[in-house]
Write a protein that holds these residues in place. Structure first.
Motif, PDB file in Angstrom:
ATOM      1  N   VAL A 115       0.796  -1.229   0.000  1.00  0.00           N
ATOM      2  CA  VAL A 115       0.000   0.000   0.000  1.00  0.00           C
ATOM      3  C   VAL A 115       0.826   1.276   0.000  1.00  0.00           C
ATOM      4  O   VAL A 115       0.321   2.335  -0.362  1.00  0.00           O
ATOM      5  N   CYS A 116       2.093   1.206   0.399  1.00  0.00           N
ATOM      6  CA  CYS A 116       2.919   2.423   0.411  1.00  0.00           C
ATOM      7  C   CYS A 116       2.945   3.005  -0.992  1.00  0.00           C
ATOM      8  O   CYS A 116       3.231   2.304  -1.967  1.00  0.00           O
ATOM      9  N   ASN A 117       2.628   4.313  -1.102  1.00  0.00           N
ATOM     10  CA  ASN A 117       2.573   4.926  -2.427  1.00  0.00           C
ATOM     11  C   ASN A 117       3.731   5.889  -2.688  1.00  0.00           C
ATOM     12  O   ASN A 117       3.719   6.643  -3.647  1.00  0.00           O
ATOM     13  N   GLY A 118       4.720   5.875  -1.792  1.00  0.00           N
ATOM     14  CA  GLY A 118       5.928   6.670  -2.052  1.00  0.00           C
ATOM     15  C   GLY A 118       5.731   8.161  -1.942  1.00  0.00           C
ATOM     16  O   GLY A 118       6.489   8.930  -2.521  1.00  0.00           O
ATOM     17  N   CYS A 119       4.721   8.614  -1.159  1.00  0.00           N
ATOM     18  CA  CYS A 119       4.438  10.046  -1.076  1.00  0.00           C
ATOM     19  C   CYS A 119       5.460  10.797  -0.232  1.00  0.00           C
ATOM     20  O   CYS A 119       5.515  12.014  -0.265  1.00  0.00           O
ATOM     21  N   ARG A 120       6.233  10.096   0.530  1.00  0.00           N
ATOM     22  CA  ARG A 120       7.312  10.643   1.375  1.00  0.00           C
ATOM     23  C   ARG A 120       6.795  11.518   2.509  1.00  0.00           C
ATOM     24  O   ARG A 120       7.558  12.316   3.070  1.00  0.00           O
ATOM     25  N   ARG A 121       5.515  11.368   2.861  1.00  0.00           N
ATOM     26  CA  ARG A 121       5.037  12.201   3.965  1.00  0.00           C
ATOM     27  C   ARG A 121       5.638  11.752   5.293  1.00  0.00           C
ATOM     28  O   ARG A 121       5.775  12.534   6.225  1.00  0.00           O
ATOM     29  N   CYS A 122       5.999  10.468   5.389  1.00  0.00           N
ATOM     30  CA  CYS A 122       6.663   9.979   6.605  1.00  0.00           C
ATOM     31  C   CYS A 122       7.999  10.692   6.793  1.00  0.00           C
ATOM     32  O   CYS A 122       8.342  11.125   7.905  1.00  0.00           O
ATOM     33  N   ALA A 123       8.736  10.836   5.687  1.00  0.00           N
ATOM     34  CA  ALA A 123      10.043  11.486   5.758  1.00  0.00           C
ATOM     35  C   ALA A 123       9.895  12.943   6.171  1.00  0.00           C
ATOM     36  O   ALA A 123      10.674  13.469   6.973  1.00  0.00           O
ATOM     37  N   GLU A 124       8.837  13.573   5.648  1.00  0.00           N
ATOM     38  CA  GLU A 124       8.591  14.976   5.973  1.00  0.00           C
ATOM     39  C   GLU A 124       8.193  15.139   7.444  1.00  0.00           C
ATOM     40  O   GLU A 124       8.668  16.033   8.150  1.00  0.00           O
ATOM     41  N   ALA A 125       7.325  14.236   7.926  1.00  0.00           N
ATOM     42  CA  ALA A 125       6.890  14.295   9.325  1.00  0.00           C
ATOM     43  C   ALA A 125       8.085  14.104  10.255  1.00  0.00           C
ATOM     44  O   ALA A 125       8.192  14.763  11.295  1.00  0.00           O
TER      45      ALA A 125
END
Lengths: 321, 436
Positions: A115-125
Motif C-alpha cells: 500500500v505504500c505509495n511513495g508520497c514521502r510524507r513519513c520522511a517529511e513528518a
C-alpha cells in the motif's frame, strides 16, 4: 655538502654547551629566539578560530558524564541547562525530558509494501518532529522507488519525482532497523550508542566524539552526522523533546531514528506513522500477544532487510497477499 | 669524532648527577640539536612549519564551522583523512623492514642505520594520530576514549584496539630510540636488556598495527567491498611496499643532503624486499579484481565504479588507473636488472610505488567502500581545499618530526665510542641537516 656550508661549524660557540645554561648570546641563539617567537605568533593566529568555537560550549558540557552515569538529580539539572541553551541559541522555549523505557515493552515496526505509495510524507513528518536541520532537509527516512519484480536495491532509486506513484513501481521507506545485533553499537569506541531495554538503539549526543565509525558500519544508511550546527527557525522548533531523541543536536555528532521515543514511550505513535495516508505502517509492542504488530508477524509473509548480515532487525516489511 | 656526535655527548653529566637532572638536560640538548643546522636545513624546516601551520588553521576552521567544510557526506562519511590515516599506518608498519634484517638477520650495514626505520615509525604514527584527530567531529571529547576517565569500548570496538596498538607501537619505538640516545648522552654503553626485547616486541607489533587497521574495515558486513579476508594480508603487502620505498629514497637523501655515509648495503636489502612485496601486492589486487568481476552482480558494483565508472559516475576511474599504471611501471622498474646501478632510477621507481600505494589505499579503498552506499545510491566524493590543506599540514608535520629526529639521532648512534675509523670516514659536518 661541506662545500656549501663552510661557515656552519664556525659561527657556533666554541664550547658547545646548552645556550640556556651558559647564558651567552650569539647570532644563532638570537635568530632561533626570533624564529621561535614568530612561530608562536603564527601558531596563535592559526588556532584563533578554535577560541571562537569554544565560546559557544559551556564548561559544563565539556565535563559532562555519559548518560548512564548521570544521577536523576544531575539529569534534571542538565535538562534545565539544555533548555536554557536552546532558548539562548535558537530563541525557542522547549521542554526536554528523559523518558525511560517501560518494562515489558519491546517495540517493533512493520511496513506494508503493497500500500505504500511513495508520497514521502513519513520522511517529511520525521523532519518536522525531530527538529532536523532545515537547509539540508534531513530526515531519518529514505524512500526507495523499486522496480516490480526485483528486490534488488541496486535497481531502486531515491530521487524519483513525486508525488504520484508509478504503477510499475513499488515504494520502500528505509529507516533505522533497530537491530538486535547492531553493528553500529558494536563499533562505537566510546559506548555513545547502545540498545535500550525496549529495543530502541539510542545515541548520547553529548558523549559521541563524531568518528562516524557507526555510519560506516550501518548496513541500512540509518545514521546521520551533523556536518554543521543544525538551523531551525524558533517558530518551527518542536518543543516536545527528549534527551535521547529529538532535542536539537550539537554540531559534529551522529544521530539516528529513535522510534520517536519521546512519543512512543508515553503511549503515542511515531510521527511517521501518524503522517502516513495509506495505513502502511504498523507499530506496537512485540511482547503484547494482542497487538497489531504481532498479528502482522503471525499472518503476513514478513521479511527483514539484508537478513543475511545477521543484524536481526526489529523493522519488518510485508506484502498484502 | 663527528661534530654532531660531539655536541650531543660533550656536556656529559658528572657521576653525582641523577637522572632527574640529566634527563631534562638531555631533552634540552636534543631540542637544541633538532633546531640547529645549515641555512638549507632552516629553509626546509621553515617551509614544513609553514605548511603545517596552514593545515592547523584549516583544522581550526573545520572545528569551528563543522565538517560541512569537507567534501564528506552521510553517504561517503570517511574521506581523505581516514585514507591518509590508513596509508600512514602502513608506512609505520613498513618501517619494520629495516628492523627485521638488522636484528633477525644480523645485517651489519642495516644495523648502522636501523634507527632511521624506527624514527620513521614514530613520525608515521604521529601522522596517523593527527589524521584521526582531524577526522573527529568533536575533538574536544577525545578524552571520552581514554581508559579510566572515559568509556573505552574494548574489546568490542576495533577502533579501541587500533588506539591500543598504535599508541603501543609509538611508545615502543620512542623507548628504543630514546633509550639509545640517552645512553649516548650519558656516555654509557646501552644495556641490551633494556632495548633488544623491545625491538623484538616491536617487530610483532608492527604486523599487528596494520592487521588491526585492516580489521576496522573488513569486519563490516554492510560494506561488501571491504568485507574480504584478503584485506589484512593486502594491507601488509602494500605496507611493505610503501615503507621500504620511502626508506630507500630517505637513505639516499640522508647521504646526499646530510653528508652521511650510508653505503649501498641497506638500500640493496630494501630493494630486494620491495621487489617481492610489490609483486605480492599486485597479485592480491588482481585477485580481488578477478573475484569481483567474474562473480558479477551487486558485489561487483564497487569494482565497476572504481575501474570503469557506475551509472555515469566516474570520479575515481582516473585515480584507479593511475595507481595501476604506477604499480605496474614501478614493479617492472624494480625488477629490471639494471635499475639498481642507477640510483635515480631506483628512486623514481620507489616514488611511483609509493604514490601508487597511496592512491590504492585511499581513493582506491577507503572512498569506494562507500560507493555505492548501503542503499545502493551512488554519491561521489571529492576532497575540498580544507581537506587538502589539513592533509598537507599533517604530512608536513610528520616530515618535520622525521627530519629533526634523523638529524639528531643518526650521527650520534652511528658513531660508536669504539668505532673511531667509521667516524673518520665521514669527515663532513653531519650536523648540517639530513634531508633537503
Amino acid at each position: 655538502m661541506a662545500t656549501e656550508l663552510p661557515q656552519a661549524p664556525a659561527d657556533r660557540p666554541a664550547p658547545r654547551r646548552l645556550p640556556v645554561l651558559q647564558g651567552g648570546v650569539t647570532r644563532r641563539t638570537t635568530v632561533k629566539a626570533l624564529g621561535a617567537t614568530l612561530g608562536l605568533a603564527a601558531f596563535a593566529r592559526a588556532i584563533a578560530p578554535l577560541t571562537e568555537w569554544a565560546r559557544d560550549i559551556p564548561v559544563d558540557r565539556f565535563l559532562q558524564r555519559h548518560y548512564r552515569e548521570l544521577t536523576p538529580e544531575a539529569m534534571q539539572t542538565l535538562l534545565r541547562q539544555l533548555e536554557q541553551e536552546t532558548r539562548e541559541q535558537y530563541g525557542a522555549e522547549v521542554h526536554i525530558e528523559d523518558v525511560k523505557p517501560t518494562p515489558g515493552v519491546a517495540f517493533g515496526y512493520a511496513l506494508n509494501l503493497s500500500v505504500c505509495n511513495g508520497c514521502r510524507r513519513c520522511a517529511e513528518a520525521c523532519h518536522i518532529e525531530n527538529n532536523h536541520d532545515r537547509a539540508s532537509q534531513e530526515s531519518y527516512i529514505r524512500v526507495l522507488e523499486m522496480s516490480k519484480g526485483s528486490m534488488d536495491m541496486e535497481r531502486g532509486r531515491v530521487d524519483y519525482a513525486g508525488p504520484n506513484p508509478d504503477p510499475d513501481k513499488f515504494y520502500m521507506p528505509v529507516q533505522c532497523q533497530q537491530c538486535d545485533d547492531a553493528p553500529c553499537v558494536k563499533v562505537c569506541p566510546v559506548e555513545a550508542t547502545w540498545k535500550e531495554s525496549d529495543g530502541i538503539v539510542v545515541v548520547d549526543y553529548d558523549w559521541c566524539i563524531g568518528c562516524r565509525y557507526c555510519e560506516a558500519a550501518c548496513p541500512y544508511h540509518a545514521r546521520r552526522f551533523n556536518w554543521t550546527k543544525p538551523q531551525v527557525p524558533a517558530a518551527e522548533v518542536n518543543p516536545d523533546q527528549a534527551y535521547l531523541s529529538n532535542r536539537i543536536r550539537p554540531q559534529g555528532v551522529v544521530e539516528k531514528c529513535h522510534f520517536c521515543l519521546h512519543r512512543t514511550r508515553k503511549g503515542r505513535l511515531p510521527a511517521c506513522l501518524e503522517a502516513c495516508p495509506t495505513g502502511a505502517r504498523v507499530f506496537g509492542n512485540l511482547l503484547d500477544p494482542d497487538s497489531e504488530i504481532r498479528r502482522v508477524l503471525a499472518d503476513k509473509r514478513v521479511y527483514v532487510l539484508k537478513e543475511e548480515l545477521g543484524t536481526r532487525p526489529r523493522f519488518f516489511y510485508f506484502f498484502d497477499v | 669524532m663527528t661534530s654532531a656526535a660531539a655536541t650531543v655527548s660533550e656536556p656529559r653529566p658528572g657521576p653525582h648527577e641523577g637522572h632527574a637532572v640529566s634527563y631534562p638536560r638531555f631533552l634540552l640538548r636534543v631540542l637544541w640539536l633538532a633546531t640547529d643546522g645549515s641555512p638549507r636545513f632552516y629553509a626546509w624546516m621553515t617551509v614544513l612549519t609553514a605548511i603545517a601551520l596552514v593545515g592547523l588553521h584549516a583544522w581550526a576552521v573545520q572545528v569551528r564551522d563543522g565538517m560541512g567544510v569537507t567534501g564528506m557526506t552521510d553517504h561517503v562519511s570517511w574521506g581523505l583523512y581516514i585514507a591518509n590515516f590508513t596509508f600512514g599506518v602502513g608506512l609505520a608498519a613498513g618501517a619494520v623492514m629495516m628492523v627485521i634484517p638488522a636484528y633477525l638477520f644480523h645485517d651489519r650495514d642495516m644495523h648502522d642505520v636501523v634507527i632511521v626505520g624506527e624514527l620513521l615509525a614514530i613520525a608515521a604514527i604521529t601522522v596517523c594520530i593527527l589524521f584521526v584527530m582531524a577526522d573527529l567531529g568533536r575533538p574536544d571529547r577525545f578524552w571520552h576514549m581514554l581508559p579510566g576517565i572515559g568509556r573505552f569500548h574494548w574489546p568490542m570496538s576495533l577502533l579501541t584496539w587500533d588506539v591500543l596498538v598504535l599508541n603501543g607501537y609509538l611508545l615502543l619505538n620512542l623507548h628504543i630510540c630514546g633509550y639509545l640516545l640517552y645512553m649516548r648522552f650519558l656516555g654509557r654503553k646501552p644495556d641490551p636488556r633494556w632495548y633488544v626485547p623491545f625491538v623484538f616486541l616491536s617487530i610483532g607489533w608492527a604486523i599487528s598495527v596494520h592487521t588491526v587497521t585492516a580489521f576496522l574495515y573488513c569486519g563490516l558486513g554492510g560494506r561488501p567491498f571491504w568485507n574480504t579476508a584478503l584485506l589484512a594480508p593486502r594491507f601488509l603487502a602494500s605496507a611493505f611496499v610503501s615503507g621500504p620505498a620511502f626508506l630507500i629514497v630517505a637513505l639516499r637523501l640522508i647521504e646526499s643532503q646530510g653528508g652521511f655515509a650510508v653505503g649501498p648495503g641497506p638500500r640493496r636489502t630494501l630493494h630486494g624486499i620491495l621487489r617481492v612485496a610489490i609483486l605480492v601486492n599486485l597479485l592480491m589486487v588482481g585477485s580481488e579484481a578477478f573475484t569481483a568481476f567474474y562473480t558479477g552482480g551487486g558485489h561487483a558494483a564497487t569494482a565497476q565504479y572504481l575501474f570503469f565508472g557506475l551509472h555515469g559516475h566516474t570520479a575515481l576511474v582516473a585515480w584507479t588507473w593511475t595507481a595501476v599504471a604506477f604499480g605496474v611501471v614501478a614493479a617492472v622498474a624494480l625488477l629490471w636488472p639494471g635499475t639498481a646501478a642507477h640510483p635515480w632510477r631506483l628512486d623514481a621507481a620507489c616514488a611511483l610505488a609509493f604514490v601508487g600505494v597511496w592512491i590504492e589505499k585511499g581513493m582506491g579503498l577507503i572512498v569506494p567502500g562507500f560507493v555505492p552506499s548501503t542503499l545502493h545510491e551512488v554519491v561521489e566524493y571529492a576532497p575540498t581545499l580544507v581537506e587538502w590543506q589539513i592533509s598537507a599540514g599533517v604530512w608536513a608535520f610528520g616530515l618535520l618530526v622525521f627530519t629533526a629526529a634523523v638529524k639528531v639521532a643518526l650521527p650520534v648512534l652511528r658513531d660508536e665510542p669504539a668505532g673511531g675509523e667509521r667516524a673518520d670516514a665521514s669527515a663532513t659536518p653531519v650536523a648540517s641537516g639530513t634531508a633537503g
